[in-house]
Design a protein around this motif. Structure first.
Motif, short mmCIF file in Angstrom:
data_model
loop_
_atom_site.label_atom_id
_atom_site.label_comp_id
_atom_site.label_asym_id
_atom_site.label_seq_id
_atom_site.Cartn_x
_atom_site.Cartn_y
_atom_site.Cartn_z
N ARG A 1 -28.34 0.86 -0.39
CA ARG A 1 -29.72 1.03 0.05
C ARG A 1 -29.84 2.16 1.08
NH1 ARG A 1 -29.70 -4.69 -0.14
NH2 ARG A 1 -29.32 -4.81 2.12
N SER A 2 -28.87 2.25 1.97
CA SER A 2 -28.90 3.32 2.96
C SER A 2 -28.78 4.68 2.29
CB SER A 2 -27.79 3.13 3.98
OG SER A 2 -28.00 1.95 4.74
N LEU A 3 -27.88 4.77 1.29
CA LEU A 3 -27.70 6.04 0.58
C LEU A 3 -28.96 6.42 -0.19
CD1 LEU A 3 -24.08 5.98 -0.89
CD2 LEU A 3 -24.93 7.26 1.05
N ALA A 4 -29.66 5.44 -0.72
CA ALA A 4 -30.85 5.72 -1.53
C ALA A 4 -31.94 6.40 -0.71
CB ALA A 4 -31.38 4.42 -2.14
N HIS A 5 -31.99 6.15 0.59
CA HIS A 5 -33.02 6.75 1.44
C HIS A 5 -32.53 8.02 2.15
CE1 HIS A 5 -34.49 2.57 1.09
NE2 HIS A 5 -35.69 3.13 1.21
N LEU A 6 -31.30 8.41 1.89
CA LEU A 6 -30.70 9.51 2.64
C LEU A 6 -30.83 10.82 1.88
CD1 LEU A 6 -29.14 10.11 5.23
CD2 LEU A 6 -27.02 9.58 4.01
N ALA B 1 -20.72 7.88 -2.26
CA ALA B 1 -21.61 7.63 -3.40
C ALA B 1 -20.81 7.38 -4.67
CB ALA B 1 -22.56 8.81 -3.58
N ARG B 2 -19.77 8.17 -4.89
CA ARG B 2 -18.93 7.97 -6.08
C ARG B 2 -18.21 6.62 -6.02
NH1 ARG B 2 -17.93 13.57 -5.27
NH2 ARG B 2 -15.97 13.11 -4.19
N ALA B 3 -17.75 6.27 -4.83
CA ALA B 3 -17.04 4.99 -4.68
C ALA B 3 -17.96 3.82 -4.97
CB ALA B 3 -16.47 4.88 -3.27
N ARG C 1 -24.67 6.53 9.28
CA ARG C 1 -23.74 5.61 9.94
C ARG C 1 -23.87 4.20 9.36
NH1 ARG C 1 -26.10 8.08 15.30
NH2 ARG C 1 -25.02 10.09 15.28
N ALA C 2 -25.08 3.81 9.02
CA ALA C 2 -25.28 2.48 8.45
C ALA C 2 -24.60 2.35 7.10
CB ALA C 2 -26.78 2.18 8.33
N ALA C 3 -24.67 3.40 6.28
CA ALA C 3 -24.06 3.35 4.95
C ALA C 3 -22.55 3.14 5.06
CB ALA C 3 -24.37 4.64 4.19
N PHE C 4 -21.92 3.92 5.91
CA PHE C 4 -20.46 3.79 6.04
C PHE C 4 -20.08 2.48 6.72
CE2 PHE C 4 -20.37 8.28 5.02
CZ PHE C 4 -19.18 8.38 4.31
N SER C 5 -20.86 2.05 7.70
CA SER C 5 -20.55 0.79 8.38
C SER C 5 -20.65 -0.37 7.40
CB SER C 5 -21.51 0.58 9.55
OG SER C 5 -21.33 1.59 10.53
N ALA C 6 -21.69 -0.38 6.60
CA ALA C 6 -21.85 -1.45 5.61
C ALA C 6 -20.70 -1.43 4.61
CB ALA C 6 -23.19 -1.30 4.89
N TYR C 7 -20.29 -0.25 4.17
CA TYR C 7 -19.18 -0.16 3.21
C TYR C 7 -17.89 -0.72 3.82
CZ TYR C 7 -15.71 1.82 0.05
OH TYR C 7 -14.66 1.98 -0.81
N VAL C 8 -17.60 -0.35 5.05
CA VAL C 8 -16.37 -0.83 5.70
C VAL C 8 -16.40 -2.34 5.86
CG1 VAL C 8 -15.01 -0.74 7.83
CG2 VAL C 8 -15.98 1.35 6.88
N LEU C 9 -17.59 -2.90 6.13
CA LEU C 9 -17.73 -4.34 6.32
C LEU C 9 -17.83 -5.09 4.99
CD1 LEU C 9 -20.22 -4.33 9.32
CD2 LEU C 9 -17.77 -4.85 9.39
N GLY C 10 -17.80 -4.37 3.87
CA GLY C 10 -17.82 -5.01 2.56
C GLY C 10 -19.20 -5.27 1.99
N ASP C 11 -20.23 -4.79 2.64
CA ASP C 11 -21.61 -5.00 2.17
C ASP C 11 -22.03 -3.78 1.35
OD1 ASP C 11 -24.25 -5.58 1.76
OD2 ASP C 11 -24.73 -5.98 3.87
N ARG C 12 -21.63 -3.77 0.08
CA ARG C 12 -21.87 -2.62 -0.78
C ARG C 12 -23.36 -2.42 -1.06
NH1 ARG C 12 -17.18 -0.96 -3.58
NH2 ARG C 12 -18.44 -0.27 -5.35
N GLU C 13 -24.11 -3.50 -1.17
CA GLU C 13 -25.53 -3.37 -1.47
C GLU C 13 -26.28 -2.69 -0.33
OE1 GLU C 13 -26.92 -3.90 -4.39
OE2 GLU C 13 -24.87 -4.33 -5.04
#
Length: 600
Positions: free
Chosen positions: A570-575, A592-594, A554-566
């Protein structure tokens, strides 16, 4: 067995029937049927086209359960959705009362109680606000005639049979074919027995007359034949109601599922063993038809009660054992409906006050569309189609509802909308072909939550999402109306989930780390589904175990929607993908591709 114990047990059984029937409405078919009932009453005619469709409103549609729809609309007129629930209680309690009276005459005492208790378990699939809930009552009215030749010899029985068949056919033409098959089996069996010299010509003639009366009764429905022809397309859609009874075992090995899945098979074996040389040809054929139908579909599992009753006519004794068996079956039904279905007595007491089952229908989204006067052709989640019709038609037409009355060119589009990764192309094609401008789906509608440029989010309430195509015929007006309306979807949705919010807050205040973690998981789920992505990120970062797979997802997608790609990277790296559901893994791979990050 003392009579008072049987009376108490029968009262308990009927009380459970009433409680089960009074459940909040969850049948996804119900609302388009309610709307059709309204149209029939207002227009004094049966619709013969699919007027709700956003693609082919002039296409033929078979209306073969009109009488139930009119009665449901009348109940709604008297008491709203609560009135419909009371109507459902009356229908099912009356059905079990009729079955009990018949069983007591045929079987007596404890046998009748155990028989009705088994019916309660086997009929559980039909405890819904649907025409099919009437099937048990109609079968009970005809059961004595099916099993007792003396009953079929009474004067004017043909008139009674024709009347019951007529009402049943207008209530639900597709299911009234059961009466035709039953009396047809009796007629063929009696004719065969007469030819073999084991039955009189009068017996064969009498059963043939009742078969003719049944046919005349069902043909009194204006759409009986059309209803039969409509069954084949339903089968082609893969409707789960038509899966074999044994497939219930795939849902778990609970006592009720075992009885539904294996009951028809066990009764088939018992009937063959006990009736090999004792049953007449007419009974053999009747019971064979009922057992085949009971095996053929989960919803028909209760039809194995017919051969079971035939066995009971020849078996007596062991009243205490049968009474204990009946009580056990009542407990099985209670466990299935209340403990498994609701989650316990306390939860059942809370939910039964509601007219609609929680999260079954897009209540907040439909209310917004109605208040904001949103209009246009929609492509939508099929399970929501009926509710959208009831709330929004004719201002909004839907692509599909649970009738799945789709043309050949609509089917590929419909199937492509079932997955979020193929849905964007399907929505674009639907707009190009038919001008469909509204998209109504459970979120995330699109794989990355954020839509393609041509689709604009008009409203989100939890997982209820409404998108507007930029080039739609009503785009400018719908956008203006949406902007003028309070965009309170998250608040509306969260307000309907007060219990879960309070539970999450209580757990987060616990001194135990495990409780606080469970509270964080529940709170993040609610915020994520409501569309409050900033709060979802906050909860994930403050959780006792922030590397929980669901929190990271949820954090990965929330950050992406809010524009915080970094932060998303980081969330994806631990998932770890293995810790996610298949649907979540598919969405994470797209994310991940995006992000041009790690490959999943």
């Amino acid at each position: 067995m003392p009579q008072r114990w049987l009376q108490f047990a029968a009262l308990a059984l009927l009380s459970l029937v009433a409680v089960f029937a009074y459940a909040p409405i969850f049948a996804v078919d119900f609302f388009w049927q309610l709307e059709l009932g309204k149209l029939i009453v207002e227009r004094h005619e049966l619709p013969n086209v699919d007027m709700f469709s956003s693609v082919h409103p002039e296409a033929p549609y078979v209306q073969f359960q009109w009488l139930w729809e009119v009665l449901a609309y009348a109940a709604h007129g008297l008491g709203g959705l609560h009135g419909v629930r009371v109507f459902q209680v009356l229908v099912l309690v009356a059905s079990f009362v009729a079955l009990g009276i018949v069983a007591r005459k045929l079987l007596h005492g404890s046998h009748a109680f155990a028989f009705c208790a088994l019916a309660l378990v086997l009929f559980e699939d039909r405890f819904q606000a649907r025409p099919s809930a009437t099937a048990l009552g109609f079968c009970a009215l005809l059961l004595p005639l099916w099993l007792d030749p003396a009953q079929r010899d009474r004067a004017r029985t043909w008139l009674y049979v024709a009347a019951v068949a007529c009402v049943w056919s207008n209530m639900h033409s597709g299911e009234s074919v059961l009466a035709v098959l039953a009396f047809g089996s009796l007629a063929v069996g009696s004719l065969l027995a007469w030819r073999l010299g084991t039955a009189s010509r009068e017996r064969a003639s009498r059963d043939a007359q009742l078969f003719a009366a049944t046919c005349a009764g069902v043909l009194a429905s204006p759409h009986f034949l059309d209803g039969l022809l409509a069954i084949a397309p339903q089968l082609a859609t893969g409707n789960k109601e038509f899966l074999p009874s044994y497939t219930m075992l795939a849902n778990g090995l609970t006592p009720s599922f075992l009885l539904i899945g294996l009951g028809p098979t066990l009764i088939s074996v018992l009937y063959v063993v006990a009736s090999w040389k004792r049953a007449a040809w007419s009974e053999w054929l009747l019971c064979a038809v009922m057992l085949v139908l009971a095996q053929h579909a989960v919803r028909n599992a209760f039809l194995c009660l017919v051969p079971l009753c035939a066995l009971g006519l020849r078996v007596r004794g062991r009243p205490r054992l049968l009474f204990a068996l009946g009580c056990t079956l009542v407990l099985v039904a209670f466990q299935d409906h209340v403990v498994r279905g609701y989650g316990g007595v306390a939860r059942a007491s809370e939910l039964i006050r509601e007219d609609l089952a929680p999260d079954a229908f897009p209540e907040q989204l439909a209310a917004f569309m109605d208040e904001a006067q949103i209009e246009g052709g929609a492509i939508n989640d099929g399970r929501w189609g009926g509710y959208l019709i009831w709330k929004l038609w004719p201002r909004v037409h839907v692509f599909v509802d649970t009738r799945q009355n789709l043309s050949a060119e609509m089917w590929p589009i419909f199937l492509a909308t079932q997955r979020s990764d193929t849905r964007p192309a399907a929505l674009t094609e639907a707009h190009r072909r038919w001008g469909l401008e509204l998209a109504i789906f459970r979120g995330p509608t699109f794989p990355l939550i954020t839509p393609p440029p041509e689709w604009l989010l008009l409203y989100k309430a939890g997982d209820q999402e409404l998108y507007q195509h930029r080039d739609g015929a009503h785009a400018a007006e719908n956008l203006r109306r949406a902007q003028a309306h309070p965009n309170d979807g998250a608040q509306r949705w969260l307000a309907a989930h007060t219990r879960e919010r309070d539970q999450a807050a209580a757990l987060q205040r616990s001194p135990e780390a495990d409780d606080r973690q469970r509270g964080s998981l529940l709170a993040s789920k609610l915020s994520f589904e409501a569309g409050d992505y900033a709060d979802t990120l906050r909860i994930a970062r403050e959780a006792p175990a922030p590397n929980d797979p669901q929190l990271l997802y949820r954090a990965a997608f929330s950050a992406y929607v809010l524009g915080d790609r970094e932060s998303a990277k980081r969330s994806l790296a631990h998932l770890q993908p293995a810790q996610l559901t298949p649907a979540q893994r598919a969405r994470t791979a797209v994310l991940a591709r995006a992000l041009h990050s790690v490959s999943f």
